[in-house]
Design an enzyme around this catalytic site. Structure first.
Site, mmCIF file in Angstrom:
data_model
loop_
_atom_site.group_PDB
_atom_site.id
_atom_site.type_symbol
_atom_site.label_atom_id
_atom_site.label_comp_id
_atom_site.label_asym_id
_atom_site.label_seq_id
_atom_site.Cartn_x
_atom_site.Cartn_y
_atom_site.Cartn_z
ATOM 1 N N ASP B 47 8.671 -4.165 61.407
ATOM 2 C CA ASP B 47 8.750 -5.513 60.655
ATOM 3 C C ASP B 47 7.657 -5.444 59.517
ATOM 4 O OD1 ASP B 47 10.476 -6.752 62.533
ATOM 5 O OD2 ASP B 47 8.852 -6.891 63.857
ATOM 6 N N HIS B 48 6.730 -4.416 59.524
ATOM 7 C CA HIS B 48 5.687 -4.533 58.639
ATOM 8 C C HIS B 48 5.558 -3.216 58.076
ATOM 9 C CE1 HIS B 48 1.363 -4.323 57.169
ATOM 10 N NE2 HIS B 48 1.158 -5.517 57.249
ATOM 11 N N PHE B 49 6.519 -2.894 57.087
ATOM 12 C CA PHE B 49 7.567 -3.772 56.449
ATOM 13 C C PHE B 49 8.967 -3.137 56.756
ATOM 14 C CE2 PHE B 49 3.715 -4.654 54.113
ATOM 15 C CZ PHE B 49 3.201 -5.803 54.312
#
Lengths: 129, 171
Positions: B47-49
């Protein structure tokens, strides 16, 4: 022994680093909490930095005593610090301007006793002797 | 200034909040080095990223704080609850990608009854990734402020202290 101006300059630098404020905000009259935005945790950080910058030991509670009026219920009445409480403050904060505080001795104003000037006076005494 | 007021350092039973893998060096009262291997098996990197996984800076602060917090706690034989209170300075110099081994180094600057402070760096190989100053406060079980902190576990309980065991087995 450093002069008061030299101590002030170093205290100013210390507070700029610890609190992220501009140096022109750090005047002798500035209060740590009200004017410079210090929070409780900042006091420990300030003590660490002063010890390092001035090469002194500052025992717990000597510069920033905690629970100033908690020792005796007679120190506060209806949210106002009593004569006995003022005597306690003078005793525990010998470098603060308790005299001016006595003009409006509300409990919530106690934090205003912690000023830049108070730190400078404390260090003057400490370094002098 | 990055100020994490009363952020909890070791919240271990709610989730595995362990951001160091092993100590490489531990000199009581002086300094410690710990390694954190960054891997794509960690969900948060996806999610990051998305499409560009990098180790979040906040978790590097946590890793430095865990390295330094254990260093401080050990001075007092872990009698105090150590809480990350303030990060007066933090600078990030470069990105950390999956496959990197982060080395956190913490140097103990102050250790006293009320708390302590450390100076930390994070490296990948020779490359300086981050540097931070971190201030901790101590709380004790009978401290009235303890009740104001809405977390159950933030002491050096078994989860994080297992990092010590892993390090001991490797030596």
């Amino acid at each position: 022994m450093p002069t008061r101006d030299e101590i002030f300059a170093k205290v100013q630098e210390t507070l700029v680093d610890a609190l992220g404020v501009d140096d022109d905000e750090v005047t002798p009259e500035a209060t740590l909490v009200g004017d410079l935005g210090a929070e409780s945790i900042d006091f420990l950080d300030i003590v660490f930095r002063l010890e390092k910058n001035f090469d002194v030991k500052i025992p717990r509670g000597e510069l920033f005593p905690e629970n100033l009026t908690a020792a005796d219920p007679s120190f506060v009445q209806d949210g106002v610090v009593t004569e006995a409480g003022l005597a306690e403050l003078k005793n525990r904060l010998p470098h603060a301007d308790v005299h001016s505080f006595a003009d409006d001795p509300k409990v919530e104003n106690i934090q205003d006793l912690f000023t830049v000037g108070m730190i400078v006076k404390y260090l003057e005494t400490k370094l002098g002797g | 200034m990055f100020d994490v007021q009363c952020s909890l350092l070791f919240n271990l039973h709610v989730m595995r909040w362990i951001w160091i893998d092993r100590f490489l060096e531990f000199e009581s009262g002086s300094h410690a080095r710990a390694v954190k291997n960054v891997t794509l098996a960690e969900d948060h990197l996806h999610d990051h990223f998305p499409g560009f996984p990098v180790m979040p800076a906040s978790l590097m602060i946590e890793g430095m704080a865990q390295t330094g917090g254990i260093l401080l706690g050990e001075v007092n034989q872990f009698r105090h609850i150590v809480i990350l209170a303030k990060v007066p300075k933090v600078v990030f110099h470069s990105l950390v990608r999956p496959g990197d081994s982060l080395i956190y180094t913490a140097k103990l600057l102050d250790a006293r009854d009320e708390g302590g402070s450390v100076e930390c760096t994070a490296h990948v190989g020779e490359r300086l990734v981050a540097e931070a100053d971190i201030v901790f406060v101590h709380l004790d079980q009978n401290d009235p402020q303890l009740g104001r902190i809405d977390q159950k576990n933030f002491v050096f309980s078994s989860g994080l202290m297992s990092v010590f065991d892993i390090s001991a087995h490797e030596q």
